[in-house]
Scaffold this motif. Structure first.
Motif, short mmCIF file in Angstrom:
data_model
loop_
_atom_site.label_atom_id
_atom_site.label_comp_id
_atom_site.label_asym_id
_atom_site.label_seq_id
_atom_site.Cartn_x
_atom_site.Cartn_y
_atom_site.Cartn_z
N HIS A 128 -3.94 83.82 30.64
CA HIS A 128 -3.56 84.63 29.47
C HIS A 128 -2.64 85.77 29.93
O HIS A 128 -1.60 86.03 29.33
CB HIS A 128 -4.79 85.24 28.80
CG HIS A 128 -5.81 84.26 28.30
ND1 HIS A 128 -6.17 84.17 26.97
CD2 HIS A 128 -6.56 83.34 28.94
CE1 HIS A 128 -7.10 83.23 26.82
NE2 HIS A 128 -7.36 82.72 28.02
N VAL A 129 -3.08 86.45 30.99
CA VAL A 129 -2.34 87.62 31.50
C VAL A 129 -0.94 87.21 31.97
O VAL A 129 0.06 87.86 31.63
CB VAL A 129 -3.13 88.29 32.64
CG1 VAL A 129 -2.29 89.37 33.32
CG2 VAL A 129 -4.42 88.90 32.10
N GLU A 130 -0.86 86.14 32.73
CA GLU A 130 0.44 85.69 33.25
C GLU A 130 1.41 85.37 32.11
O GLU A 130 2.59 85.72 32.17
CB GLU A 130 0.26 84.46 34.14
CG GLU A 130 -0.42 84.76 35.47
CD GLU A 130 -0.83 83.50 36.21
OE1 GLU A 130 -0.42 82.39 35.78
OE2 GLU A 130 -1.54 83.61 37.22
N GLY A 131 0.91 84.71 31.07
CA GLY A 131 1.77 84.35 29.95
C GLY A 131 2.26 85.56 29.19
O GLY A 131 3.44 85.64 28.82
N LEU A 132 1.38 86.52 28.94
CA LEU A 132 1.77 87.72 28.21
C LEU A 132 2.69 88.60 29.05
O LEU A 132 3.62 89.23 28.52
CB LEU A 132 0.52 88.50 27.77
CG LEU A 132 -0.36 87.74 26.75
CD1 LEU A 132 -1.66 88.48 26.52
CD2 LEU A 132 0.39 87.54 25.43
N GLU A 133 2.47 88.62 30.36
CA GLU A 133 3.38 89.38 31.24
C GLU A 133 4.77 88.75 31.25
O GLU A 133 5.78 89.45 31.33
CB GLU A 133 2.81 89.44 32.65
CG GLU A 133 1.65 90.41 32.79
CD GLU A 133 1.07 90.48 34.19
OE1 GLU A 133 0.45 91.52 34.54
OE2 GLU A 133 1.22 89.50 34.95
N ALA A 134 4.83 87.41 31.13
CA ALA A 134 6.13 86.74 31.05
C ALA A 134 6.90 87.17 29.81
O ALA A 134 8.14 87.17 29.80
CB ALA A 134 5.94 85.22 31.05
N ASN A 171 -3.36 82.29 22.78
CA ASN A 171 -3.01 83.71 22.88
C ASN A 171 -1.51 83.90 23.00
O ASN A 171 -0.92 84.78 22.35
CB ASN A 171 -3.72 84.33 24.08
CG ASN A 171 -4.63 85.49 23.70
OD1 ASN A 171 -4.40 86.16 22.69
ND2 ASN A 171 -5.63 85.76 24.50
N ILE A 172 -0.87 83.10 23.85
CA ILE A 172 0.56 83.24 24.09
C ILE A 172 1.36 82.86 22.85
O ILE A 172 2.32 83.54 22.47
CB ILE A 172 0.99 82.40 25.32
CG1 ILE A 172 0.30 82.92 26.58
CG2 ILE A 172 2.50 82.43 25.50
CD1 ILE A 172 0.34 81.96 27.76
#
Length: 422
Positions: A128-134, A171-172
């Motif tokens: 989730h975090v990696e996708g939102l950071e992208a 989420n993304i």
């Protein structure tokens, strides 16, 4: 604490109505946070997890009303008062983390507790975090909370997930609906619940394509509006009740069922000697002849065999002709029901992520303990096919994912009752 008493009672016959999907509804509810206008969900399941998500949304200032005996959820997020999802609510249910993307997209900030004390990198919250950071978010872990900010708003990007996580995909996708520009999400999960979410978001004005495939493209829009959406049929409840006549004999029609939701599962049942056919009202299931045949199972992301039907399938294999091997590739520690089935006379050996089940002619009733949601119902199914009485304790898990389970099984001839705890 309540328990369920089951007595083996022969073949089952009749109809079982299948509810709206728990996992779809839990994803659709946070979508209300993306818009100031009302979102109404019909065919909502009446489960404790839905109440938990309701409490979480209300803690953020959303209005949530349960109508028509809980089957309609009327929601509005026109006047939110908080962007913080508190641990005391989030810890009860992993799906609570699905408020992260919508809050971040609409308000540019969110503070969301890690679900159940999970650390990033242990279960796929890291995805989730990696996708939102992208998408341009800045996310920091402090004191068990994810502190997310996007001061300039989220921006479209191309992102490929390391694993096709359902929750991270959801989420993304929700976050990207309000991002500036185009987002291309690769290695996206393909589950029907994601297709259902996209259909709802599209009704709200989102521009999305590719749902149901491994690449989803989202063109960000300035705002989303209100909508009314019917929650898709629960494929896990459907598969669970398909196993009841497979284990006990007889013929049961699952109202609202669709083959497209359970194709890989139905194929395994067919190989085991269980007939599944579509009807104008749903799916009809009947065991063909005598004992079922042993079949091997490997759990995989959709459209493969669902991990959430593995425990129930193991219960069926306990009385199959021959030896079956069940391999769990999605979650660790998902064979905790095996020792309880052994208490009922099953022959099961577990080594890591693989369970070898050698079928016996008949299980025998025994006191057993549910360890999780799907284990609960697998033990009930086993008890229905066993000789004598089976008492399943710790069934509070059951209320998270199955509505009116006793009533539905009684309706097709099962001898089952819920015993209230002292």
């Amino acid at each position: 604490m309540d328990s369920i008493l089951v007595t083996g009672n022969g073949p089952l016959n009749g109809q079982i109505p299948i509810a709206g999907a728990k996992n779809a509804c839990l994803t659709l509810m946070p979508a209300t946070l993306l818009s100031e206008e009302p979102l109404t969900l019909t065919n909502a399941p009446r489960l404790s997890d839905i109440k938990t998500m309701t409490a979480l949304l209300q803690s953020l200032g959303a209005e949530v009303s349960s109508l028509q005996d809980g089957q309609v959820l009327a929601m509005s997020s026109h006047d939110l008062t908080s962007q913080t999802a508190d641990y005391e609510i989030v810890r009860k249910m992993r799906a609570s983390n699905l408020v992260l993307g919508p809050l971040l997209a609409r308000f540019g900030q969110a503070v969301v507790s890690l679900p159940g004390g999970c650390a990033i990198g242990a279960r796929p919250m890291d995805l989730h975090v990696e996708g939102l950071e992208a998408l341009g978010a800045e996310i920091e872990l402090k004191d068990g909370y994810l502190h997310a900010n996007a001061p300039g708003g989220l921006k479209g990007a191309v992102h490929e997930m390391r694993f096709a996580s359902v929750g991270a995909t959801e989420n993304i996708v929700m976050a990207a609906t309000l991002a500036k520009g185009t987002t291309v999400l690769k290695n996206a999960a393909r589950e029907p619940e994601i297709v259902d979410l996209v259909e709802c978001l599209r009704k709200m004005g989102a521009q999305i394509s590719g749902e149901g495939t491994s690449t989803i493209e989202i063109q960000g829009v300035d705002r989303l509006h209100g909508a009314t959406h019917q929650v898709v049929t629960d494929r896990i409840e459907l598969g669970t009740y398909m196993l009841a006549p497979a284990m006990c004999g007889g013929e049961v029609e699952l109202l609202g069922g669709r083959m497209a939701l359970v194709e890989s599962f139905a194929a395994k049942l067919d190989a085991a000697g269980v007939q599944v056919e579509e009807t104008p009202k749903g799916l009809k299931v009947a065991r063909k002849n005598g004992r079922v045949n042993a079949v091997d199972v490997v759990t995989e992301p959709f459209p493969g065999f669902p991990t959430d039907l593995q425990a129930q399938m193991m219960a069926l294999m306990c009385t199959a002709e021959g030896t079956s091997v069940l391999e769990e590739r999605i979650f660790e520690n998902r064979f905790m029901h095996a020792p309880e089935l052994v208490r009922m006379g099953a022959n099961i050996e577990v080594h890591g992520g693989t369970a070898t089940v050698t079928g016996v002619e008949r299980l025998k009733g025994a006191p057993v303990m549910a360890t999780d949601l799907r284990a609960s119902v697998s033990l009930i199914l086993a008890g229905m096919a066993a000789e004598g009485e089976t008492t399943v304790s710790r069934v509070y898990h059951l209320d998270r994912g199955y509505e009116h389970v006793v009533r539905k099984l009684e309706g097709v001839g099962a001898k089952i009752e819920r015993i209230k705890g002292q």
